[in-house]
Design a protein around this motif. Structure first.
Motif, short mmCIF file in Angstrom:
data_model
loop_
_atom_site.label_atom_id
_atom_site.label_comp_id
_atom_site.label_asym_id
_atom_site.label_seq_id
_atom_site.Cartn_x
_atom_site.Cartn_y
_atom_site.Cartn_z
N MET A 224 0.85 -1.20 0.00
CA MET A 224 0.00 0.00 0.00
C MET A 224 0.88 1.25 0.00
SD MET A 224 -2.75 1.16 2.89
CE MET A 224 -4.34 1.56 2.27
N ALA A 225 0.52 2.23 -0.78
CA ALA A 225 1.27 3.49 -0.85
C ALA A 225 1.15 4.24 0.47
CB ALA A 225 0.73 4.33 -2.00
N ARG A 226 2.12 5.09 0.71
CA ARG A 226 2.09 5.90 1.92
C ARG A 226 0.88 6.82 1.91
NH1 ARG A 226 6.05 10.24 2.86
NH2 ARG A 226 5.30 11.03 4.83
N GLN A 227 0.25 6.99 3.06
CA GLN A 227 -0.95 7.83 3.13
C GLN A 227 -0.60 9.30 3.28
OE1 GLN A 227 -3.41 6.01 6.24
NE2 GLN A 227 -4.70 5.31 4.57
N VAL A 228 -1.46 10.13 2.72
CA VAL A 228 -1.32 11.58 2.82
C VAL A 228 -1.63 11.98 4.26
CG1 VAL A 228 -2.28 13.79 2.05
CG2 VAL A 228 -1.98 11.92 0.41
N GLU A 229 -0.75 12.79 4.84
CA GLU A 229 -0.94 13.23 6.22
C GLU A 229 -1.17 14.73 6.33
OE1 GLU A 229 0.69 11.25 9.25
OE2 GLU A 229 0.93 9.40 8.11
N ASP A 230 -0.96 15.45 5.23
CA ASP A 230 -1.10 16.90 5.21
C ASP A 230 -2.53 17.26 4.76
OD1 ASP A 230 -1.14 19.48 3.51
OD2 ASP A 230 0.72 19.68 4.65
N PRO A 231 -3.27 18.03 5.59
CA PRO A 231 -4.65 18.37 5.22
C PRO A 231 -4.78 19.11 3.89
CG PRO A 231 -4.24 18.91 7.51
CD PRO A 231 -2.92 18.52 6.91
N ASP A 232 -3.82 19.98 3.57
CA ASP A 232 -3.87 20.70 2.30
C ASP A 232 -3.72 19.75 1.10
OD1 ASP A 232 -4.23 23.18 3.53
OD2 ASP A 232 -2.07 23.55 3.65
N LEU A 233 -2.80 18.80 1.23
CA LEU A 233 -2.63 17.82 0.16
C LEU A 233 -3.85 16.90 0.08
CD1 LEU A 233 1.12 16.76 0.58
CD2 LEU A 233 0.12 18.23 -1.18
N ALA A 234 -4.43 16.58 1.23
CA ALA A 234 -5.63 15.74 1.25
C ALA A 234 -6.78 16.45 0.54
CB ALA A 234 -6.02 15.40 2.69
N PHE A 235 -6.92 17.74 0.76
CA PHE A 235 -7.99 18.50 0.11
C PHE A 235 -7.75 18.55 -1.40
CE2 PHE A 235 -10.07 22.68 -0.96
CZ PHE A 235 -11.36 22.19 -0.90
N ARG A 236 -6.50 18.72 -1.81
CA ARG A 236 -6.19 18.73 -3.24
C ARG A 236 -6.52 17.38 -3.87
NH1 ARG A 236 -0.53 21.23 -3.10
NH2 ARG A 236 -0.11 19.81 -4.81
N LEU A 237 -6.22 16.30 -3.15
CA LEU A 237 -6.56 14.97 -3.64
C LEU A 237 -8.07 14.81 -3.76
CD1 LEU A 237 -5.86 12.06 -4.45
CD2 LEU A 237 -5.84 11.49 -2.00
N ALA A 238 -8.81 15.27 -2.75
CA ALA A 238 -10.27 15.19 -2.78
C ALA A 238 -10.81 15.95 -3.99
CB ALA A 238 -10.86 15.75 -1.48
N ARG A 239 -10.28 17.14 -4.24
CA ARG A 239 -10.72 17.93 -5.38
C ARG A 239 -10.43 17.20 -6.70
NH1 ARG A 239 -11.92 23.37 -5.01
NH2 ARG A 239 -11.03 23.67 -7.09
N ALA A 240 -9.29 16.54 -6.79
CA ALA A 240 -8.94 15.80 -8.00
C ALA A 240 -9.89 14.63 -8.21
CB ALA A 240 -7.49 15.31 -7.91
N ILE A 241 -10.20 13.92 -7.15
CA ILE A 241 -11.12 12.78 -7.24
C ILE A 241 -12.50 13.24 -7.70
CG2 ILE A 241 -12.35 11.03 -5.88
CD1 ILE A 241 -9.74 10.79 -4.18
N VAL A 242 -13.01 14.29 -7.04
CA VAL A 242 -14.35 14.80 -7.39
C VAL A 242 -14.35 15.39 -8.80
CG1 VAL A 242 -16.14 16.46 -6.76
CG2 VAL A 242 -15.00 15.14 -4.98
N SER A 243 -13.26 16.01 -9.18
CA SER A 243 -13.13 16.57 -10.52
C SER A 243 -13.24 15.46 -11.57
CB SER A 243 -11.78 17.27 -10.63
OG SER A 243 -11.80 18.24 -11.61
N ASP A 244 -12.60 14.34 -11.30
CA ASP A 244 -12.69 13.20 -12.22
C ASP A 244 -14.12 12.68 -12.30
OD1 ASP A 244 -10.05 13.25 -12.95
OD2 ASP A 244 -9.46 11.51 -11.74
N ILE A 245 -14.79 12.60 -11.17
CA ILE A 245 -16.19 12.14 -11.16
C ILE A 245 -17.05 13.06 -12.02
CG2 ILE A 245 -18.25 11.82 -9.72
CD1 ILE A 245 -16.28 10.99 -7.43
#
Length: 89
Positions: free
Chosen positions: A1-22
């Motif tokens: 398993m890849a290392r998990q994101v621990e930074d809230p700013d990076l987590a929010f950017r990841l969330a935006r990318a996921i939702v953007s793809d949807i």
């Protein structure tokens, strides 16, 4: 398993990318959901799948982890659909 994101700013950017793809892969559902005020029902499966992916990639230790994903839904999918005719605006 890849290392998990621990930074809230990076987590929010990841969330935006996921939702953007949807949103990118489901433009008809987004438009219909905004028009008929049932976007969360129409995209329930896709949004849940995205949330599960987000949880796999983001540390549970981040306070408000789910709120980051929910905020991304509003920022990316709802706000950007503001030009779509709807009774909700």
């Amino acid at each position: 398993m890849a290392r998990q994101v621990e930074d809230p700013d990076l987590a929010f950017r990841l969330a935006r990318a996921i939702v953007s793809d949807i949103a990118l892969y489901n433009p008809e559902k987004v438009a219909e959901g905004i028009r008929n005020d049932n976007i969360f029902d129409l995209l329930a499966e896709e949004l849940q799948e995205g949330r599960e992916h987000f949880h796999e990639r983001v540390s549970a230790a981040i306070a408000g982890r789910d709120a980051l994903y929910d905020r991304a839904i509003v920022d990316v999918m709802i706000k950007q659909a503001g030009k779509i005719e709807s009774s909700i605006w």
